[in-house]
Design a protein around this motif. Structure first.
Motif, PDB file in Angstrom:
ATOM      1  N   PHE A  42      33.668  56.398 -11.674  1.00 28.64           N
ATOM      2  CA  PHE A  42      33.314  58.050 -11.181  1.00 28.64           C
ATOM      3  C   PHE A  42      31.559  58.672 -11.172  1.00 28.64           C
ATOM      4  N   ALA A  43      30.922  57.179 -11.521  1.00 29.14           N
ATOM      5  CA  ALA A  43      29.123  57.400 -10.271  1.00 29.14           C
ATOM      6  C   ALA A  43      30.107  57.635  -9.093  1.00 29.14           C
ATOM      7  N   ILE A  44      30.822  57.151  -8.287  1.00 32.14           N
ATOM      8  CA  ILE A  44      31.643  57.650  -6.791  1.00 32.14           C
ATOM      9  C   ILE A  44      31.683  58.999  -6.610  1.00 32.14           C
ATOM     10  N   GLU A  45      32.741  59.501  -7.400  1.00 32.69           N
ATOM     11  CA  GLU A  45      33.061  60.220  -7.392  1.00 32.69           C
ATOM     12  C   GLU A  45      32.701  60.951  -7.011  1.00 32.69           C
ATOM     13  N   LEU A  46      31.364  60.707  -8.027  1.00 29.46           N
ATOM     14  CA  LEU A  46      29.731  61.978  -7.437  1.00 29.46           C
ATOM     15  C   LEU A  46      29.384  62.395  -6.688  1.00 29.46           C
ATOM     16  N   LEU A  47      29.381  61.264  -5.896  1.00 29.61           N
ATOM     17  CA  LEU A  47      28.583  61.159  -4.975  1.00 29.61           C
ATOM     18  C   LEU A  47      28.307  61.730  -3.882  1.00 29.61           C
ATOM     19  N   SER A  48      28.245  61.856  -3.193  1.00 22.75           N
ATOM     20  CA  SER A  48      28.532  61.944  -1.677  1.00 22.75           C
ATOM     21  C   SER A  48      28.679  61.107  -0.479  1.00 22.75           C
ATOM     22  N   LYS A  49      29.031  60.916   0.139  1.00 22.78           N
ATOM     23  CA  LYS A  49      29.080  60.091   1.624  1.00 22.78           C
ATOM     24  C   LYS A  49      27.861  59.507   1.658  1.00 22.78           C
ATOM     25  N   ASN A  50      27.236  60.075   2.263  1.00 24.00           N
ATOM     26  CA  ASN A  50      25.847  59.749   3.212  1.00 24.00           C
ATOM     27  C   ASN A  50      24.508  59.772   2.177  1.00 24.00           C
ATOM     28  N   GLU A  51      24.780  59.422   0.695  1.00 25.97           N
ATOM     29  CA  GLU A  51      23.449  59.504  -0.348  1.00 25.97           C
ATOM     30  C   GLU A  51      22.910  58.353  -0.077  1.00 25.97           C
ATOM     31  N   LYS A  52      21.754  58.556  -0.547  1.00 27.82           N
ATOM     32  CA  LYS A  52      21.029  56.890  -0.263  1.00 27.82           C
ATOM     33  C   LYS A  52      21.592  56.398  -1.909  1.00 27.82           C
ATOM     34  N   VAL A  53      21.774  55.458  -2.689  1.00 27.37           N
ATOM     35  CA  VAL A  53      21.934  55.338  -3.522  1.00 27.37           C
ATOM     36  C   VAL A  53      21.221  54.318  -4.813  1.00 27.37           C
ATOM     37  N   LEU A  54      20.368  54.681  -4.863  1.00 21.02           N
ATOM     38  CA  LEU A  54      19.073  53.186  -5.994  1.00 21.02           C
ATOM     39  C   LEU A  54      19.818  53.120  -7.211  1.00 21.02           C
ATOM     40  N   LEU A  55      20.581  51.346  -7.722  1.00 20.87           N
ATOM     41  CA  LEU A  55      21.371  51.586  -8.817  1.00 20.87           C
ATOM     42  C   LEU A  55      20.722  50.406  -9.757  1.00 20.87           C
ATOM     43  N   SER A  56      20.547  51.427 -11.101  1.00 20.35           N
ATOM     44  CA  SER A  56      19.804  50.572 -12.309  1.00 20.35           C
ATOM     45  C   SER A  56      20.154  50.147 -13.708  1.00 20.35           C
TER      46      SER A  56
END
Length: 250
Positions: free
Chosen positions: A166-180
């Motif tokens: 569900f998190a991935i569904e809220l993210l845009s394709k090219n966003e740089k993501v940090l996972l905590s």
């Protein structure tokens, strides 16, 4: 069904339960040799799973699969995995658990501008689906001055795989993501995100391993009730990864 089974399995993974089962068996049998074996077995289990040195040597290897976060790079979104709090209705406030570093260590990154947005992934971990964690965390973040437009919420997930989905569904394709998430929980979390095609940067927090004072009398000899609980969470992760692999989640 999978959710219910996971809760039952989590209960059964507690070393203290094993000790109690062995003691119960020693009381229920009339054969003296069996009584003795069950009692000795319960003592061995208790001493092993409450030994700080043994646990620390194991958890250090597990937690250090991903390096500590030290970069000054900027990220579009920090995904914070839930299971860190509940809402205290009596006192009308958020009650945080010991693993709340997942959120607390991200907040300074947001305040400094290193992270632009915070995505909190957490629905309800209870059977009745009440008390959606993301909703009271949203109120908490707003009270700290986090801007509404900088908060993303996953209110549906009930386990680690759904956190990722569900998190991935809220993210845009090219966003740089940090996972905590907790260092103990990071291997399973990263495996789920990668399985779903995402490649976040790991931000492990909430470490329970340590490198100093490893060979003290307390660590080598004295049993620790806290270590029993730590073992439960580590066993939970090991079984969780095996189960997820069978299910195809990671």
């Amino acid at each position: 069904m999978f959710f219910i089974l996971s809760k039952v399995l989590s209960f059964a993974l507690q070393p203290l339960i094993w000790v109690l089962v062995l003691l119960a068996l020693s009381l229920s049998t009339k054969v003296e040799k069996r009584k003795k074996r069950y009692r000795i077995g319960s003592l061995i289990v208790l001493l092993f799973f409450s030994n700080q040195f043994v646990f620390n040597e194991v958890i250090r290897l597990w937690e250090n699969q991903f390096p500590a976060f030290t970069t000054s790079e900027k990220y579009d979104v920090a995904v914070v995995l839930g299971g860190i709090s509940s809402y205290d209705k009596i006192h009308q406030q958020t009650a945080f658990y010991g693993n709340s570093e997942r959120l607390m260590n991200v907040l300074p990154l947001y305040k400094s501008g290193q992270v632009k947005k915070i995505l909190f992934a957490g629905g309800s971990g209870r059977l009745d689906k009440q008390n959606v964690e993301a909703l009271h965390i949203e109120k908490y973040l707003l009270s700290l001055g986090v801007q509404q437009e900088d908060i993303l919420l996953d209110t549906k997930s009930r386990n680690t795989y759904e956190n990722a989905k569900f998190a991935i569904e809220l993210l845009s394709k090219n966003e740089k993501v940090l996972l905590s998430t907790s260092a103990t929980h990071m291997p399973r979390s990263m495996a789920c995100f990668r399985k779903l095609g995402a490649s976040p940067t790991a931000f492990p927090v909430d470490y329970v391993s340590y490198d100093t004072d490893r060979f003290t009398f307390n660590n080598l000899i004295l049993p620790s009730p806290q270590v029993l609980n730590y073992w439960y969470w580590l066993l939970h992760e090991w079984v969780g990864i095996l189960t997820y692999k069978v299910k195809g989640y990671c």
